[in-house]
Design a protein around this motif. Sequence first.
Motif, PDB file in Angstrom:
ATOM      1  N   ALA A 132      66.870  91.022  77.036  1.00  0.00           N
ATOM      2  CA  ALA A 132      66.056  92.151  77.524  1.00  0.00           C
ATOM      3  C   ALA A 132      66.938  93.365  77.778  1.00  0.00           C
ATOM      4  O   ALA A 132      66.543  94.513  77.479  1.00  0.00           O
ATOM      5  CB  ALA A 132      65.321  91.749  78.798  1.00  0.00           C
ATOM      6  N   MET A 133      68.131  93.157  78.322  1.00  0.00           N
ATOM      7  CA  MET A 133      69.054  94.270  78.544  1.00  0.00           C
ATOM      8  C   MET A 133      69.449  94.897  77.209  1.00  0.00           C
ATOM      9  O   MET A 133      69.562  96.108  77.079  1.00  0.00           O
ATOM     10  CB  MET A 133      70.304  93.789  79.287  1.00  0.00           C
ATOM     11  N   THR A 140      71.169  98.668  81.716  1.00  0.00           N
ATOM     12  CA  THR A 140      70.797  97.915  82.909  1.00  0.00           C
ATOM     13  C   THR A 140      69.759  98.621  83.775  1.00  0.00           C
ATOM     14  O   THR A 140      69.501  98.191  84.891  1.00  0.00           O
ATOM     15  CB  THR A 140      72.050  97.653  83.774  1.00  0.00           C
ATOM     16  N   ASP A 141      69.179  99.702  83.280  1.00  0.00           N
ATOM     17  CA  ASP A 141      68.148 100.395  84.069  1.00  0.00           C
ATOM     18  C   ASP A 141      67.035  99.399  84.428  1.00  0.00           C
ATOM     19  O   ASP A 141      66.391  98.827  83.539  1.00  0.00           O
ATOM     20  CB  ASP A 141      67.575 101.561  83.257  1.00  0.00           C
ATOM     21  N   THR A 142      66.848  99.174  85.722  1.00  0.00           N
ATOM     22  CA  THR A 142      65.992  98.074  86.173  1.00  0.00           C
ATOM     23  C   THR A 142      64.573  98.149  85.604  1.00  0.00           C
ATOM     24  O   THR A 142      64.058  97.161  85.077  1.00  0.00           O
ATOM     25  CB  THR A 142      65.957  98.035  87.713  1.00  0.00           C
ATOM     26  N   ASP A 143      63.941  99.320  85.688  1.00  0.00           N
ATOM     27  CA  ASP A 143      62.563  99.427  85.201  1.00  0.00           C
ATOM     28  C   ASP A 143      62.462  99.140  83.710  1.00  0.00           C
ATOM     29  O   ASP A 143      61.532  98.473  83.253  1.00  0.00           O
ATOM     30  CB  ASP A 143      61.982 100.803  85.524  1.00  0.00           C
ATOM     31  N   LYS A 144      63.459  99.643  82.969  1.00  0.00           N
ATOM     32  CA  LYS A 144      63.445  99.404  81.517  1.00  0.00           C
ATOM     33  C   LYS A 144      63.653  97.926  81.204  1.00  0.00           C
ATOM     34  O   LYS A 144      63.018  97.385  80.292  1.00  0.00           O
ATOM     35  CB  LYS A 144      64.549 100.231  80.837  1.00  0.00           C
ATOM     36  N   VAL A 145      64.544  97.264  81.958  1.00  0.00           N
ATOM     37  CA  VAL A 145      64.799  95.842  81.705  1.00  0.00           C
ATOM     38  C   VAL A 145      63.569  95.013  82.068  1.00  0.00           C
ATOM     39  O   VAL A 145      63.206  94.076  81.362  1.00  0.00           O
ATOM     40  CB  VAL A 145      66.050  95.349  82.473  1.00  0.00           C
ATOM     41  N   TYR A 154      60.067  92.445  90.170  1.00  0.00           N
ATOM     42  CA  TYR A 154      61.454  92.107  89.828  1.00  0.00           C
ATOM     43  C   TYR A 154      61.679  90.600  89.703  1.00  0.00           C
ATOM     44  O   TYR A 154      62.755  90.140  89.379  1.00  0.00           O
ATOM     45  CB  TYR A 154      62.406  92.658  90.901  1.00  0.00           C
ATOM     46  N   ALA A 156      66.650  96.949  76.164  1.00  0.00           N
ATOM     47  CA  ALA A 156      66.500  98.135  77.006  1.00  0.00           C
ATOM     48  C   ALA A 156      67.692  99.078  76.839  1.00  0.00           C
ATOM     49  O   ALA A 156      67.678 100.197  77.355  1.00  0.00           O
ATOM     50  CB  ALA A 156      66.358  97.721  78.462  1.00  0.00           C
ATOM     51  N   ALA A 160      60.476  95.996  81.931  1.00  0.00           N
ATOM     52  CA  ALA A 160      59.512  96.208  80.850  1.00  0.00           C
ATOM     53  C   ALA A 160      59.906  95.397  79.619  1.00  0.00           C
ATOM     54  O   ALA A 160      59.054  94.787  78.954  1.00  0.00           O
ATOM     55  CB  ALA A 160      59.430  97.692  80.506  1.00  0.00           C
ATOM     56  N   ALA A 161      61.223  95.363  79.331  1.00  0.00           N
ATOM     57  CA  ALA A 161      61.705  94.612  78.160  1.00  0.00           C
ATOM     58  C   ALA A 161      61.471  93.116  78.335  1.00  0.00           C
ATOM     59  O   ALA A 161      61.073  92.428  77.394  1.00  0.00           O
ATOM     60  CB  ALA A 161      63.190  94.896  77.936  1.00  0.00           C
TER      61      ALA A 161
END
Lengths: 421, 290
Positions: free
Chosen positions: A339-340, A346-351, A159, A343, A353-354
């Motif tokens: 990145a958001m 706001t899904d943390t894992d997706k952001v 993170y 993605a 990765a982005a």
Amino acid sequence: MPVYETKSYETKSRPAGLSRRTAVMGLSAGIAALAMPRLGRAADDTIRIGFPTPLTGPFAAEARDQVKCAELAVKLVNDKGGIAGRKVELLVRDDKLNAGEAATRTLELIEKDKVHAVVGALSSAVQLAVNEVTRARGVIYVSISQSDTINEAKDFSKYTFHEALNPHMTTAAVARQTIKKGMKVAHLVADYAYGHEMLRGFKRAQAAIGAESVGEILHPFGAADYSTFMPRLMSLRPDVLCISNFGRDQANAIKQAVDFGIKQQMKIVVPVILHNQRLAVGPDVFEGVVGGANYYWGLESQNKTAAEFNKAFRAANGGAIPTDYGAYGYSGVGSLLQAMQAAGGTDTDKVVAALEGLQYDLTKGPQHYRKCDHQSVQSVLVLESKKKSAMANENDLFAIVANDPGADEMLRSCSELGHAT
Amino acid sequence: MDLSLIIMQLFSGIALGAVLVITALGLTIVFGMLGVVNFAHGALFMIGAYAGLYLASLTGSFWWGLLLAPVLVGAFGMLIEFVLVRRLYGRSIDDPLLLTFGLSYILVEGVRIVFGSDGIPFPTPSQLIGVVDLGVGFFPKYRLFVIALVAVVLLVLWLMLEKTRVGLIVRAGARDPQIMRVLGVDIGKVWLAIFGLGVGLAALGGVLAGPMRSVNPEMGTLVLAEAFVVTVIGGLGSIVGAVVAGLMVGICISMVALFAPEMATIVMFALMAAVLLVRPQGLFGLKGRA
């Protein structure tokens, strides 16, 4: 002793004093409530970005610019309809340049204000405290202040992102322009994480170049007087004096070194040359001082992105120009929002990765976060402070000595930082 | 470690001590005569630097700033005494302390609003730019000037307090204000003047520090702590104590800076602790006072 007396007075019963004290307390609580209005959450789907930064204290000038630029990044996204139809809100908090305060504010931002990510901090020690909190709670944190350790495996988490330059790449670029083989180098270093990391960077760079270290003086953080270090520094007879400190410490140390005639004997070099501190002490004092920077507005003559960033900032701030640490605020928040956007929320894992896959160009040319340690790979500027007669206008502070384009080779390798490769 | 370096270091210490003396002096005089612990002292030091800078740019000369800023800020101090502090005489020591503590916040915030929170350049007067060769090394002209000026201010203060009728009244007033009233002296006027003097000295310290440090709204915070340490070491209320302790702290910081530079700030607090263990009233403090 007044301290004891004060205590004994408090035990006396004085109704008038008591009620006045209560009134004062009530009043100050009221003022505090006014100063920090809990903004009504217009809609539950607002994207909230926490932004702890030292609005009070010796780095206040730099912090204020960070906020202005971060607000600009948010405004530009909101003007275009937000992210997936959601508005973005920046929640600025004063961390008072104190690690404990920063941790508390960050915890509040996460637990109470339910922020989706945190950007900010302006001290290498404070950002590590913020990072402790965010990584324990699985919240994305984009740090915008220099640090080497935040990228090392010990402090890193998936993170954790580091948008700022790090001491390793900054000192290497500055040393390349200022230190030659066989030179003698002395160091005046602020005695805390930032100073230690810069010193480590300079020593590594000068060893690679073949220069010799003749002395290192650690000074207390936040000192107002540096005169007592000057006789010793002069007796070391170095060719180059590296002053590794930040904010007002930089202004005071350089000013007093110049008073002692140090510039006639040696070249003054700083890891990061600060726009606001140059303004605070004037051109004559800074003349000829060389230092690194992440951004300088004058880059607009050779870089299209810089010209656009300056234009947007000028429009939002009555013609003022953005500064070095301000640009971090813009690119830190800006890269996160991009990145958001990618993605779709706001899904943390997706952001995360982005962010890892993001190629962004917000202030000065292409940047990306290296996969293994999330350090932003970016260009490093080396600037030299101009003399008064060479300044075209009052903002024309520095000459660009070098603009090293970003490359993975500038960074320490992933394995050296302790990451699996 | 050669001797010339140690002599240079001693000199830096005296110059540093001179600034400490001037800031501690105002604090200790106000406490000694009025029993008021002025927590706004650091903020008034900062106001002095801004006033000096403003007046210097207005008149085009550093010297007018140096002369007028302490006078004007001193007058402002008298206004503070007349409007605010006066009402709290005879109460516990923490009432004026809280008042001046709050005042310091207002002053700092006020300066932020008017001049901004960034530092402002305060150029060294052109006559004092450069260094002097002391034989053992080079030393900034400006810092030598500060040492000399502080010495002159101390001499004038001493003459005023010890050799004049006004000084006699002031000294007597510090001992027993009640008797002074009975003898027909308007002690209120004396206290007004003393508070103004204390604030004026803080402002003088601020103007003198301006060309050595960056001028910013928070510049008084550290100064307040230093002034308190010096005052406590010297003995609260003692002028001689402030002078001796100021120079002592300056030289201590400077010598420690030579051998263990990272300890340079801590040493002054260590010195204070050591002095308090041996002499709880400070070097020149009177037992039972403070």
